[in-house]
Enzyme design. Structure first.
Site, PDB file in Angstrom:
ATOM      1  N   THR A  16      44.880   0.948   5.299  1.00 14.10           N
ATOM      2  CA  THR A  16      44.385  -0.303   5.883  1.00 14.10           C
ATOM      3  C   THR A  16      42.989  -0.667   5.418  1.00 14.10           C
ATOM      4  OG1 THR A  16      45.709   0.015   7.856  1.00 14.10           O
ATOM      5  CG2 THR A  16      43.819  -1.415   8.094  1.00 14.10           C
ATOM      6  N   ASP A  60      50.322   2.666   1.025  1.00 14.50           N
ATOM      7  CA  ASP A  60      50.288   2.813   2.474  1.00 14.50           C
ATOM      8  C   ASP A  60      50.583   4.299   2.697  1.00 14.50           C
ATOM      9  OD1 ASP A  60      51.154   0.918   5.217  1.00 14.50           O
ATOM     10  OD2 ASP A  60      51.569   3.069   5.197  1.00 14.50           O
ATOM     11  N   SER A  61      49.879   4.932   3.613  1.00 12.31           N
ATOM     12  CA  SER A  61      50.013   6.394   3.703  1.00 12.31           C
ATOM     13  C   SER A  61      51.374   6.845   4.228  1.00 12.31           C
ATOM     14  CB  SER A  61      48.880   7.004   4.521  1.00 12.31           C
ATOM     15  OG  SER A  61      49.097   6.852   5.892  1.00 12.31           O
ATOM     16  N   SER A  62      52.201   5.917   4.674  1.00  8.94           N
ATOM     17  CA  SER A  62      53.571   6.306   5.038  1.00  8.94           C
ATOM     18  C   SER A  62      54.349   6.721   3.790  1.00  8.94           C
ATOM     19  CB  SER A  62      54.299   5.156   5.724  1.00  8.94           C
ATOM     20  OG  SER A  62      53.624   4.854   6.911  1.00  8.94           O
ATOM     21  N   ASP A  93      47.730   6.745   9.113  1.00 12.50           N
ATOM     22  CA  ASP A  93      49.020   7.209   9.651  1.00 12.50           C
ATOM     23  C   ASP A  93      49.341   8.664   9.302  1.00 12.50           C
ATOM     24  OD1 ASP A  93      49.341   4.731  10.735  1.00 12.50           O
ATOM     25  OD2 ASP A  93      50.896   4.051   9.339  1.00 12.50           O
ATOM     26  N   THR A 278      54.286  24.092  19.642  1.00 10.97           N
ATOM     27  CA  THR A 278      54.527  23.401  20.912  1.00 10.97           C
ATOM     28  C   THR A 278      54.441  21.875  20.790  1.00 10.97           C
ATOM     29  OG1 THR A 278      53.713  23.027  23.164  1.00 10.97           O
ATOM     30  CG2 THR A 278      52.104  23.825  21.584  1.00 10.97           C
ATOM     31  N   GLN A 279      55.239  21.195  21.614  1.00  6.30           N
ATOM     32  CA  GLN A 279      55.179  19.731  21.671  1.00  6.30           C
ATOM     33  C   GLN A 279      53.904  19.263  22.379  1.00  6.30           C
ATOM     34  OE1 GLN A 279      58.841  18.198  23.381  1.00  6.30           O
ATOM     35  NE2 GLN A 279      60.081  19.418  21.982  1.00  6.30           N
ATOM     36  N   CYS A 280      53.263  20.174  23.125  1.00  8.12           N
ATOM     37  CA  CYS A 280      52.018  19.808  23.808  1.00  8.12           C
ATOM     38  C   CYS A 280      50.909  19.699  22.771  1.00  8.12           C
ATOM     39  CB  CYS A 280      51.602  20.882  24.809  1.00  8.12           C
ATOM     40  SG  CYS A 280      52.711  21.020  26.196  1.00  8.12           S
TER      41      CYS A 280
HETATM   42  N1  ASP Z   1      49.769   2.004   7.646  1.00  8.84           N
HETATM   43  C1  ASP Z   1      48.409   2.321   7.312  1.00  8.84           C
HETATM   44  C2  ASP Z   1      48.409   3.588   6.486  1.00  8.84           C
HETATM   45  O1  ASP Z   1      48.474   4.657   7.015  1.00  8.84           O
HETATM   46  C3  ASP Z   1      47.575   2.477   8.544  1.00  8.84           C
HETATM   47  C4  ASP Z   1      46.129   2.818   8.285  1.00  8.84           C
HETATM   48  O2  ASP Z   1      45.616   2.818   7.204  1.00  8.84           O
HETATM   49  O3  ASP Z   1      45.417   3.098   9.241  1.00  8.84           O
HETATM   50  O4  ASP Z   1      48.355   3.523   5.298  1.00  8.84           O
END
Ligand code: ASP
Length: 343
Positions: A16, A60-62, A93, A278-280
């Site tokens: 972002t 995008d980091s996804s 992300d 753990t999920q915690c």
């Molecule tokens: N979708 C964006 C990413 O992870 C969100 C961010 O940059 O904060 O690339």
């Protein structure tokens, strides 16, 4: 003699911080790096020598994956001697995964590698990106008696510096997007940058060692009440799986139903490594504390202690990549390698 300026290398991967709105679709998409530096003229006022490299195609980091982690580790290796510190601009992300992976891939660091990004693009008036970027650079160049103050992989976000492999992204709206529940911040930026010197990782005392073999033959099984036998069995029997992150309840607890324990036992007998996380978000796995985790310990499930899910995934990829003998792999998983867990 005049003090020489610190040299910091900025690596722009995307996220972002460097995005703008596509006029046609209204979605945020990456724009080129030159525009980023134009947006922050303050960078020219620094008492730090700044250079930059931008990914040809920012992401995008996804879309982050292990090959990009290898590319980043190699970039740091190639420029390690020439710079005093590194700042990686990265989407928030998956920033905790990348920070965790790099922490394992870069052994014996004696310089900082700081990841940062933002929740609002840098061109927007209310952006959090400027402060994040400027302070991350300042920390990357900070020295005490000629030596870098920080010598590990960190995330800097919203006035706090964290050990990267202890963080997770917990908020998609607030500027304060990261938490490190099981480890204190390494520094807080106020009028001054206050370092928590006792919390910082000790400086590497050997030569930088860069590991570039990662193995992603792992899966995650997140437990919930009512998990189906059929689907659990199909996940555990997935062809080629070498390790499983088992996301358990509370202090590392899971169902004691016979079929479930037997499925795990059979996977372990086939040589699959099972890591209990753990999920915690706060607290730790203590196998044997409850009856519902004793069976896991007995069949050879490995305790992740207080490791985060993000760090567990990265650590498994890193250790599997080294093709260690089974016993050594298990021992390394339980061991604190880069400050990622409290034993
Ligand atoms: N979708 C964006 C990413 O992870 C969100 C961010 O940059 O904060 O690339």
């Amino acid at each position: 003699m005049a003090k020489s300026k610190s040299k910091v290398l900025l690596i722009y991967t995307g996220g972002t911080i460097g995005m703008m709105q596509d006029p046609k679709t209204g979605s945020l998409k990456p724009f080129d790096f030159k525009s980023l530096t134009n947006q922050v003229p303050e960078l020219n006022k620094f008492d730090i020598e700044l250079s930059s490299i931008a990914f040809e195609k920012p992401i995008d980091s996804s879309n982050m994956h292990k090959d990009v982690w290898v590319k980043l580790a190699n970039m740091i290796k190639d420029h390690y001697k020439a710079y005093d510190g590194f700042v990686i601009l990265h989407g928030s992300d998956t920033m905790s995964f990348t920070a965790s992976a790099l922490s394992f891939m870069l052994e014996n660091l004696d310089k900082p590698v700081i990841l940062t990004g933002s929740q609002l693009p840098i061109g927007i008036i209310r952006t959090d990106g400027k402060e994040n970027l400027i302070t991350a650079i300042e920390i990357a160049g900070a020295k005490d008696k000629g030596k870098s103050i920080v010598t590990e992989v960190c995330i800097y976000f919203e006035y706090k510096l964290y050990r990267g492999n202890r963080t997770f992204k917990y908020n998609s709206e607030h500027f304060d997007a990261f938490k490190s529940p099981n480890y204190p911040p390494l520094a807080e930026a106020g009028v001054e940058i206050a370092y928590n010197k006792n919390a910082l990782l000790k400086r590497g005392n050997g030569k930088l060692k860069v590991y570039t073999e990662l193995d992603n033959d792992i899966i995650v099984l997140k437990l919930f009440p009512g998990l189906s036998k059929k689907l659990t069995s199909s996940i555990l029997n997935t062809k080629g799986v070498k390790a499983i992150v088992l996301e358990t309840f509370g202090a590392g607890n899971a169902s004691t139903q016979e079929w479930f324990v037997n499925e795990l036992k059979a996977a372990i007998a086939r040589g699959v490594v099972i890591l209990n996380v753990t999920q915690c978000h706060e607290g730790r796995v203590v196998q044997g504390m409850y009856e519902t985790s004793r069976q896991l310990k007995n069949i050879g499930v490995i305790s992740g202690h207080d490791i985060t899910y993000e760090s567990a995934v990265a650590k498994l990829m890193f250790l599997l990549g080294q093709k260690l003998p089974h016993a050594k792999l298990k021992q390394q998983l339980e061991k604190n390698l880069r400050g990622e867990l409290s034993e």
